[in-house]
Motif scaffolding. Structure first.
Motif, PDB file in Angstrom:
ATOM      1  N   LEU A 123       0.830  -1.211   0.000  1.00 36.87           N
ATOM      2  CA  LEU A 123       0.000   0.000   0.000  1.00 36.87           C
ATOM      3  C   LEU A 123       0.867   1.265   0.000  1.00 36.87           C
ATOM      4  O   LEU A 123       0.536   2.260  -0.648  1.00 36.87           O
ATOM      5  CB  LEU A 123      -0.929   0.006   1.220  1.00 36.87           C
ATOM      6  CG  LEU A 123      -1.991  -1.114   1.251  1.00 36.87           C
ATOM      7  CD1 LEU A 123      -2.876  -0.975   2.488  1.00 36.87           C
ATOM      8  CD2 LEU A 123      -2.864  -1.081  -0.006  1.00 36.87           C
ATOM      9  N   ILE A 124       1.979   1.205   0.750  1.00 32.94           N
ATOM     10  CA  ILE A 124       2.879   2.380   0.805  1.00 32.94           C
ATOM     11  C   ILE A 124       3.384   2.706  -0.599  1.00 32.94           C
ATOM     12  O   ILE A 124       3.407   3.854  -1.026  1.00 32.94           O
ATOM     13  CB  ILE A 124       4.055   2.091   1.771  1.00 32.94           C
ATOM     14  CG1 ILE A 124       3.559   2.063   3.226  1.00 32.94           C
ATOM     15  CG2 ILE A 124       5.174   3.127   1.610  1.00 32.94           C
ATOM     16  CD1 ILE A 124       4.498   1.368   4.196  1.00 32.94           C
ATOM     17  N   GLU A 125       3.743   1.661  -1.326  1.00 30.99           N
ATOM     18  CA  GLU A 125       4.257   1.881  -2.682  1.00 30.99           C
ATOM     19  C   GLU A 125       3.155   2.435  -3.587  1.00 30.99           C
ATOM     20  O   GLU A 125       3.356   3.434  -4.285  1.00 30.99           O
ATOM     21  CB  GLU A 125       4.813   0.569  -3.249  1.00 30.99           C
ATOM     22  CG  GLU A 125       5.619   0.824  -4.504  1.00 30.99           C
ATOM     23  CD  GLU A 125       6.070  -0.461  -5.186  1.00 30.99           C
ATOM     24  OE1 GLU A 125       6.104  -1.520  -4.523  1.00 30.99           O
ATOM     25  OE2 GLU A 125       6.362  -0.385  -6.391  1.00 30.99           O
ATOM     26  N   ALA A 126       1.987   1.803  -3.545  1.00 33.19           N
ATOM     27  CA  ALA A 126       0.896   2.241  -4.433  1.00 33.19           C
ATOM     28  C   ALA A 126       0.471   3.672  -4.109  1.00 33.19           C
ATOM     29  O   ALA A 126       0.117   4.438  -4.997  1.00 33.19           O
ATOM     30  CB  ALA A 126      -0.291   1.290  -4.304  1.00 33.19           C
ATOM     31  N   ALA A 127       0.511   4.034  -2.813  1.00 30.58           N
ATOM     32  CA  ALA A 127       0.062   5.372  -2.402  1.00 30.58           C
ATOM     33  C   ALA A 127       1.209   6.383  -2.426  1.00 30.58           C
ATOM     34  O   ALA A 127       1.000   7.546  -2.082  1.00 30.58           O
ATOM     35  CB  ALA A 127      -0.560   5.302  -1.010  1.00 30.58           C
ATOM     36  N   GLU A 128       2.389   5.923  -2.798  1.00 25.56           N
ATOM     37  CA  GLU A 128       3.583   6.787  -2.863  1.00 25.56           C
ATOM     38  C   GLU A 128       3.838   7.507  -1.527  1.00 25.56           C
ATOM     39  O   GLU A 128       3.991   8.720  -1.463  1.00 25.56           O
ATOM     40  CB  GLU A 128       3.454   7.790  -4.012  1.00 25.56           C
ATOM     41  CG  GLU A 128       3.351   7.097  -5.359  1.00 25.56           C
ATOM     42  CD  GLU A 128       3.178   8.067  -6.517  1.00 25.56           C
ATOM     43  OE1 GLU A 128       3.682   9.199  -6.435  1.00 25.56           O
ATOM     44  OE2 GLU A 128       2.550   7.667  -7.507  1.00 25.56           O
ATOM     45  N   MET A 142       7.243   8.655   4.372  1.00 24.11           N
ATOM     46  CA  MET A 142       6.711   8.644   5.739  1.00 24.11           C
ATOM     47  C   MET A 142       7.162   7.420   6.535  1.00 24.11           C
ATOM     48  O   MET A 142       6.808   7.275   7.701  1.00 24.11           O
ATOM     49  CB  MET A 142       5.179   8.545   5.647  1.00 24.11           C
ATOM     50  CG  MET A 142       4.426   9.719   6.132  1.00 24.11           C
ATOM     51  SD  MET A 142       2.680   9.352   5.951  1.00 24.11           S
ATOM     52  CE  MET A 142       2.157  10.833   5.145  1.00 24.11           C
ATOM     53  N   VAL A 143       7.879   6.513   5.875  1.00 25.15           N
ATOM     54  CA  VAL A 143       8.139   5.216   6.500  1.00 25.15           C
ATOM     55  C   VAL A 143       9.648   4.969   6.570  1.00 25.15           C
ATOM     56  O   VAL A 143      10.368   5.196   5.593  1.00 25.15           O
ATOM     57  CB  VAL A 143       7.458   4.091   5.692  1.00 25.15           C
ATOM     58  CG1 VAL A 143       7.656   2.743   6.363  1.00 25.15           C
ATOM     59  CG2 VAL A 143       5.964   4.390   5.554  1.00 25.15           C
ATOM     60  N   GLN A 144      10.106   4.504   7.720  1.00 24.09           N
ATOM     61  CA  GLN A 144      11.526   4.203   7.905  1.00 24.09           C
ATOM     62  C   GLN A 144      11.692   2.703   8.127  1.00 24.09           C
ATOM     63  O   GLN A 144      10.886   2.090   8.832  1.00 24.09           O
ATOM     64  CB  GLN A 144      12.079   4.953   9.123  1.00 24.09           C
ATOM     65  CG  GLN A 144      12.050   6.473   9.000  1.00 24.09           C
ATOM     66  CD  GLN A 144      10.653   7.060   9.164  1.00 24.09           C
ATOM     67  OE1 GLN A 144       9.919   6.646  10.047  1.00 24.09           O
ATOM     68  NE2 GLN A 144      10.293   7.994   8.298  1.00 24.09           N
ATOM     69  N   TYR A 175      -3.647   6.361   2.506  1.00 23.09           N
ATOM     70  CA  TYR A 175      -4.301   5.132   2.010  1.00 23.09           C
ATOM     71  C   TYR A 175      -5.739   5.447   1.555  1.00 23.09           C
ATOM     72  O   TYR A 175      -6.209   4.919   0.549  1.00 23.09           O
ATOM     73  CB  TYR A 175      -4.350   4.055   3.103  1.00 23.09           C
ATOM     74  CG  TYR A 175      -3.024   3.379   3.457  1.00 23.09           C
ATOM     75  CD1 TYR A 175      -1.844   3.667   2.779  1.00 23.09           C
ATOM     76  CD2 TYR A 175      -2.967   2.431   4.469  1.00 23.09           C
ATOM     77  CE1 TYR A 175      -0.648   3.046   3.112  1.00 23.09           C
ATOM     78  CE2 TYR A 175      -1.775   1.788   4.810  1.00 23.09           C
ATOM     79  CZ  TYR A 175      -0.622   2.107   4.135  1.00 23.09           C
ATOM     80  OH  TYR A 175       0.561   1.480   4.470  1.00 23.09           O
ATOM     81  N   ALA A 176      -6.420   6.319   2.324  1.00 24.16           N
ATOM     82  CA  ALA A 176      -7.799   6.684   1.945  1.00 24.16           C
ATOM     83  C   ALA A 176      -7.790   7.435   0.609  1.00 24.16           C
ATOM     84  O   ALA A 176      -8.670   7.234  -0.238  1.00 24.16           O
ATOM     85  CB  ALA A 176      -8.433   7.539   3.040  1.00 24.16           C
ATOM     86  N   ALA A 177      -6.767   8.283   0.413  1.00 23.49           N
ATOM     87  CA  ALA A 177      -6.670   9.018  -0.859  1.00 23.49           C
ATOM     88  C   ALA A 177      -6.446   8.046  -2.016  1.00 23.49           C
ATOM     89  O   ALA A 177      -6.976   8.233  -3.120  1.00 23.49           O
ATOM     90  CB  ALA A 177      -5.535  10.037  -0.786  1.00 23.49           C
TER      91      ALA A 177
END
Ligand SMILES: Cc1cc2nc3c(=O)[nH]c(=O)nc-3n(C[C@H](O)[C@H](O)[C@H](O)COP(=O)(O)OP(=O)(O)OC[C@H]3O[C@@H](n4cnc5c(N)ncnc54)[C@H](O)[C@@H]3O)c2cc1C
Length: 414
Positions: A123-128, A132-134, A206-208
């Motif tokens: 999801l992080i990849e799809a939502a670009e 925000m993630v380490q 994710y909602a976006a």
């Protein structure tokens, strides 16, 4: 308005469920009274906690129980007036924390915990949202040698789970976190988890993605849910929405819907706080740190250094009480050069918890087309995407990636 599935609640659990249903071709409308990610998902410690393979159990050792009895510990606090009401739930929780049921809960949760990072990654990849993630894990910090020695033994006992961790002596710990005070004598660096510097922002991101992919998000009050003929209907700002299926993903507020429908599911809240600080000039926090003895996390967040507290047992709607936060802040200041608070009032969140330490995922046993996904307790950020997948697989009749039986609401049907 009509759709195939209404998802009620746009926290990390509801948003992830909506995305997974959408990916399986469902027309979904996501409904929340606020903006997505405004509830518990807003203020947590941001750990995607791959290393928590054993659920957070009720203490069983007499010495610990006696200490908690004095109600002066920083990690757990309770409101005396709330205890009589919470007692039956606490008793169930205590019973389920005995070695055999705890081992069963651990087995039940493992398939979810094992997939948590990869489900977020997709999801992080799809939502670009990669910024925000380490991916550098988090560090458990200890202030006494005996506590460190016990933690090392506990960590070694987790080796069969294949977790990656490094034991840090004082020097190694200070190499990784140069601004920690000399009070920190060592730690354990858990390497599998990821950390999020804005968990509310991640949920909104994710909602976006859900909306970008054609989904609809509408504000409305889930408590208006009712059956109309053979369908479910909810009032929203844009009028009533009707669908053959509805998902209750309201986190700590789920009981406001399932109780009137006749379900006696023992959902309770464990409250927790956060507040943000500046670091003193020149100091920087490089990792998320957990002081297990103090029961708090210090996490570098977009808004500053976030201190999150452990557990407060009090009625969900009781006013905030800063006592626990003040105890934690005093310890944290001895550990790291915290500057001023950056906000006046602390944030108060509510972890939605079941006494057998498992969420409720699956069909409402006595209502056709109604589904549950709530009760993710200390690890809802971690488990949102993987539990969204599991419920979406169940609703669409796919083969599920794991047996959903341990999470069924029917375990509470008498
Ligand atoms: C201090 C603290 C630290 C934590 N740290 C971590 C951590 O590091 N890692 C981790 O994995 N977990 C952590 N957690 C737990 C995690 O935050 C929760 O388990 C998770 O956010 C629950 O998500 P949810 O979607 O079920 O609930 P929520 O995020 O609360 O979402 C429920 C949604 O329902 C909506 N809603 C409620 N009532 C209505 C209504 N009547 N009509 C319409 N909408 C309604 C709310 O507005 C909300 O958006 C922490 C929790 C706390 C309190």
């Amino acid at each position: 308005m009509h759709c195939q599935t209404i998802v009620l609640g746009a926290g990390i659990v509801g948003v992830s469920t909506a995305l997974h249903l959408q990916a399986r071709g469902r027309k979904v409308i996501l409904i929340d009274r606020d903006e997505p990610g405004s509830g518990t998902s807003h203020g947590n410690a941001g750990l995607i906690e791959r290393s928590s393979v054993i659920p957070y159990a009720f203490p069983r050792e007499l010495s610990k129980l006696l200490r908690y009895g004095l109600n002066r510990q920083p990690d757990v606090r309770y409101s005396f007036s709330y205890l009589p009401k919470a007692a039956p739930w606490l008793l169930q929780y205590w019973k389920n924390s005995a070695p055999a049921p705890l081992a069963e809960a651990t087995r039940a949760m493992l398939p979810l915990v094992q997939r948590c990072v990869e489900e977020h990654d997709a999801l992080i990849e799809a939502a670009e949202l990669g910024a925000m993630v380490q991916a550098k894990g988090w560090i458990e910090v200890y202030r006494t040698q005996p506590a460190l020695a016990q933690a090392v033994a506990d960590a070694q006992a987790l080796k069969p789970y294949g977790l990656q961790f490094e034991i840090l002596d004082k020097q190694q710990l200070h190499e990784r976190e140069p601004d920690l005070s000399a009070n920190a004598v060592g730690g354990i660096h858990w390497l599998d988890p990821k950390t999020v510097s804005n968990p509310g922002g991640l949920t909104r991101g994710y909602a976006a993605l859900f909306v970008k992919r054609g989904g609809q998000f509408i504000q409305g009050d889930a408590r208006t849910l009712r059956q109309v003929a053979s369908e479910w209907q909810v009032d929203t700002r844009q009028g009533p929405v009707t669908a053959p299926e509805a998902v209750i993903a309201l986190g700590p507020q789920a009981g406001e819907l399932f109780r009137p429908l006749g379900y006696d599911i023992p959902l309770e809240v464990k409250r927790g706080y956060h507040v943000h600080f500046h670091a003193k000039a020149g100091a920087a926090l490089k990792h998320s740190l957990c002081d297990v003895q103090g029961g708090f996390v210090l996490a570098p967040m977009a808004q500053g250094i976030r201190l999150t507290t452990g557990i407060e047992f009090a009625a969900s709607d009781d006013a905030a009480n800063e006592v626990q936060l003040q105890r934690c802040e005093a310890i944290a200041r001895q550990l790291f050069p915290l500057g001023e608070r950056t906000q006046d009032a602390p944030w108060l969140g509510r972890r939605p918890c079941l006494p057998d330490m498992r969420p409720v995922i699956g069909p409402a046993p006595r209502h056709k087309g109604l589904w549950f996904n709530f009760g993710h307790a200390h690890h809802g950020l971690t488990l949102g995407p993987v539990c969204g997948r599991l419920l979406a697989e169940m609703i669409t009749g796919e083969n599920t990636f794991t047996d959903p039986t341990p999470y069924g609401a029917d375990r509470f049907e008498h």
